[in-house]
Design a protein around this motif. Structure first.
Motif, short mmCIF file in Angstrom:
data_model
loop_
_atom_site.label_atom_id
_atom_site.label_comp_id
_atom_site.label_asym_id
_atom_site.label_seq_id
_atom_site.Cartn_x
_atom_site.Cartn_y
_atom_site.Cartn_z
N ARG B 49 0.84 -1.20 0.00
CA ARG B 49 0.00 0.00 0.00
C ARG B 49 0.88 1.26 0.00
O ARG B 49 0.64 2.20 -0.76
N LEU B 50 1.90 1.25 0.84
CA LEU B 50 2.77 2.42 0.96
C LEU B 50 3.53 2.67 -0.34
O LEU B 50 3.66 3.81 -0.78
N LEU B 53 1.30 4.16 -2.94
CA LEU B 53 1.10 5.59 -2.67
C LEU B 53 2.25 6.40 -3.26
O LEU B 53 2.04 7.41 -3.94
N ALA B 54 3.45 5.93 -3.03
CA ALA B 54 4.63 6.60 -3.58
C ALA B 54 4.60 6.62 -5.10
O ALA B 54 4.93 7.63 -5.73
N GLU B 56 2.05 6.70 -6.95
CA GLU B 56 1.08 7.69 -7.43
C GLU B 56 1.75 9.04 -7.61
O GLU B 56 1.35 9.84 -8.45
N ILE B 57 2.75 9.30 -6.80
CA ILE B 57 3.47 10.58 -6.91
C ILE B 57 4.49 10.51 -8.03
O ILE B 57 4.63 11.43 -8.82
N PRO B 61 10.12 6.63 -7.73
CA PRO B 61 10.37 7.53 -6.61
C PRO B 61 11.82 7.47 -6.13
O PRO B 61 12.48 6.44 -6.25
N ASP B 62 12.26 8.57 -5.59
CA ASP B 62 13.60 8.67 -5.00
C ASP B 62 13.78 7.59 -3.93
O ASP B 62 12.97 7.48 -3.01
N ARG B 64 15.78 7.17 -1.39
CA ARG B 64 15.89 7.62 0.01
C ARG B 64 14.51 7.92 0.59
O ARG B 64 14.18 7.50 1.69
N GLU B 65 13.68 8.61 -0.19
CA GLU B 65 12.36 8.98 0.32
C GLU B 65 11.44 7.76 0.37
O GLU B 65 10.59 7.65 1.25
N LEU B 66 11.62 6.84 -0.57
CA LEU B 66 10.82 5.62 -0.57
C LEU B 66 11.05 4.84 0.73
O LEU B 66 10.10 4.30 1.34
N VAL B 68 11.87 6.14 3.61
CA VAL B 68 11.22 6.88 4.70
C VAL B 68 9.77 6.42 4.82
O VAL B 68 9.25 6.20 5.92
N ILE B 69 9.12 6.23 3.67
CA ILE B 69 7.73 5.78 3.67
C ILE B 69 7.63 4.30 4.04
O ILE B 69 6.87 3.91 4.93
N SER B 71 9.44 2.28 5.60
CA SER B 71 9.81 1.89 6.97
C SER B 71 8.68 2.11 7.97
O SER B 71 8.71 1.57 9.07
#
Lengths: 426, 426
Positions: B49-50, B53-54, B56-57, B61-62, B64-66, B68-69, B71
């Motif tokens: 799910r997470l 969501l990423a 969708e953006i 996705p980056d 590093r930021e992936l 963050v989500i 985790s």
């Protein structure tokens, strides 16, 4: 070039589409040469979902562990926002409260910020990043995750602005500024260009829920320039919350009419008039964690007095039961209560230097036959408790009586706003 | 009294009810006097799910930021588990990877664990806590959140067991152990009491997806006693994955039959037989990030040779297109491919000392008229590529041929299992 902190609430980041809109908005500010720190809340509904999950495990979950869960809402948003900014061609980097570190005390679920380490943020800004910092959260000195309580993202934003000496802290919400009163009650309500911190505090605590009250206190204390803006409109400069009173002589005495629908009134009648009696009555109420709003005690007659106070309507039954025990103990004559009340207040720093505000207010209400059940005043506000059915009427009458529908005039042809204050994205 | 690391996968913590069951199970181990470290995955479906969501953006996705989500999935589970343990009257404390710290390199989304700081865990254990550590995640030396990639929670558990010198690392899954083959294909498949790390590695990489292959390597390297157990049954001792070969003479030669349905075969025909040709063919395949499984090249004839390899079926078209370019460049005669193949393997450390395993295997398959398209062997396994329609038949035939339905006999009346190895909750 300025350093701007921009806070976006849950509705502003409620979907991935809205998150992309926020990224576009931030891109315009960065393109204009500003350094931007973005502080988002969790996606609307997410914090509630997480807390509901915890309550499935335990009706009263351990606060430390609750914060571990609750903090994930903002952690998701910061990363999504950073990704969306990459999509706009920006450099962006997210930080959790622990990563910054936003150091707090260890009061889990309602922690207070003690100190913000600006090292990592400064470094990331210097590298050309938009810095995205999770609102609502921090870490205590043992590295435990903490949260600041509901609405804490506003406080996070203001605290970051204070720590980094930002030029402005912009709070993006679903309204375009602070109004003279609720436009749903008075269609002629007017957006204020400026409001003082003290007025904002009175307005916020009285139910104009634009800003978290703690964040306003914080901003006032640290002289952070705070602006409330709409996240759904690209135009408009919102309402600036000012530290100083930059006002001319012609400035209005009253800035706004606030109200609170959810008041319930309790009165203990025939209370023995002796020292310590207020504490005997309100002590047990406080012990039961019930917030008391207005408190009224008039001078006594025949060695007894009447003691009234208001609480949130949801606490009414609980408060009444406690009072009955107290009444028997202290030998008061009777108890009465009313849940059909509301509170209406006129707020304005101008009333300090303008006598006659109270009589003008009472006169306007009397003319409509509205009976005043309780009256309470402070330096910059006058509040009355009235029957709830008169709420809308009272707000409209007072709004008109103080001429709030008309923009403020100024002898010097200036508005109350100092134009050099305005920071724009381009 | 022992120190046990217990890892629970996503299905074991898929709901708050299941989380409560896990807490009850842990309570029994603690009541028996053991120190317990629990390592959960995210609730089943949450990581997907997470990541959705990423996506969708941003479609890519980056990383590093992936992380963050991603985790946050485990961060929610650790707190829910700690709360559930409080509900069982246990002391419990959760830690994220960053809090421990589980130090990793900075390869976001596929980080490798470098070092685990045991200080906070030891302290919490000494205070009588069950320690709940988020699987799948860590932090690099700059404090960035990292994840270990899919199935990384197994690796987290094994790494924690190694760092803290735990007596046993128990992996709770939805199966009750490692089987001689897939019971859905061969109903007489038997649960193994023990299997060696090497065998497990071959079984895992061949498609018996009980354990993440990295975690098995890790456990072998650091001599961690690893046990696979069912999280849905209270009885049973699962399968112990042993470092040493604690086996008697009568131990079976073959431990299990593994298979992989998703193979596709590619052959380049009439390849000029000169040095460097294998690299010229496989280099572009690797550059396209396609994993190659079996590789076969026989001796040449007339200065040319045939070169075959297998890839995952989903990579077949991509691989074929790349090969066509390569073929023209190196002047090979032709290209052929087949997506209707599968791989069946016999695995067992016993085959090292037992000649004739290959001929027994080939004979059994020949008797059923199953043609062998490719053959590949290692120290402890023999793999054949066959037509996919024969998969089930081949597995059953081999299972029978090597007598896997019967429990191992022992001259000394011992099973292969050393009974002193068993740690029980009571």
């Amino acid at each position: 070039m300025a350093l701007i902190v921009q806070k976006f609430g849950g509705t502003s980041v409620a979907s991935t589409d809205r998150i992309k809109s926020v990224a576009k908005r931030v891109a315009r500010w960065q393109a204009a040469g500003h350094d931007v720190i973005v502080v988002p809340s969790a996606m609307a509904g997410e914090t509630n979902r997480l807390i509901a999950l915890a309550k499935e495990i335990s009706p009263s979950p351990d606060p430390r562990e609750l914060d571990v869960i609750a903090s994930t809402g903002e952690q998701v948003t910061i990363a999504l926002l950073a990704m969306a900014m990459h999509g706009e061609g920006l450099k962006a980097r997210s930080f959790t409260g622990s990563q910054v570190t936003v150091l707090t005390d260890s009061a889990f679920t309602k922690a207070r910020i003690l100190k913000i380490d600006e090292t990592r943020i400064r470094k990331a800004l210097a590298e050309g990043n938009v810095v995205v910092v999770a609102g609502f959260q921090g870490a205590d000195e043992d590295g435990n995750i903490t949260t600041l309580g509901r609405g804490g993202s506003d406080t996070s934003a203001v605290a970051l602005a204070a720590a980094l000496k930002a030029d402005e802290c912009q709070i993006y919400t679903d309204v375009d500024g602070v109004y003279t009163t609720d436009p749903r009650v008075e269609p002629e309500a007017r957006k204020l260009d400026t409001i003082t911190f003290e007025e904002m505090l009175e307005m916020a605590s009285l139910g104009s829920k634009v800003l978290q009250i703690r964040s306003v206190e914080f901003a006032g204390k640290y002289k952070v320039k705070l602006r409330v803006l709409s996240s759904f409109e690209d135009e408009g400069e919102g309402t600036l919350i000012t530290v100083e009173e930059k006002r001319t002589m012609e400035e209005p005495v009253i800035s706004g009419i606030a109200f609170n629908r959810d008041e319930a009134k309790l009165t203990m009648l025939g209370v023995p008039d002796r020292p310590g009696i207020a504490y005997q009555i309100l002590g047990p109420i406080a012990d039961a964690n019930i917030d008391v709003d207005m408190i009224i005690q008039n001078i006594g007659r025949d060695d007894t007095t009447d003691f009234s106070f208001t609480v949130h309507r949801s606490d009414y039954s609980k408060a009444l039961a406690i009072l009955e025990t107290v009444r028997q103990k202290i030998g008061a004559r009777d108890l009465s209560g009313d849940t059909g009340t509301c509170k209406v207040s006129a707020v304005g720093v101008g009333m300090r230097s303008h006598p006659g505000v109270a009589s003008k207010m009472f006169g306007a209400l009397a003319k409509e036959g509205i009976n005043l059940q309780m009256i309470s005043t402070s330096e910059i506000k006058i509040s009355v408790v009235i029957e709830e059915k008169y709420l809308e009427l009272a707000v409209r009458v007072l709004h008109k009586a103080f001429g709030l529908e008309k923009p403020p005039k100024s002898k010097l042809g200036l508005t109350g706003r100092d134009e050099t204050d305005i920071i724009t994205p381009s």
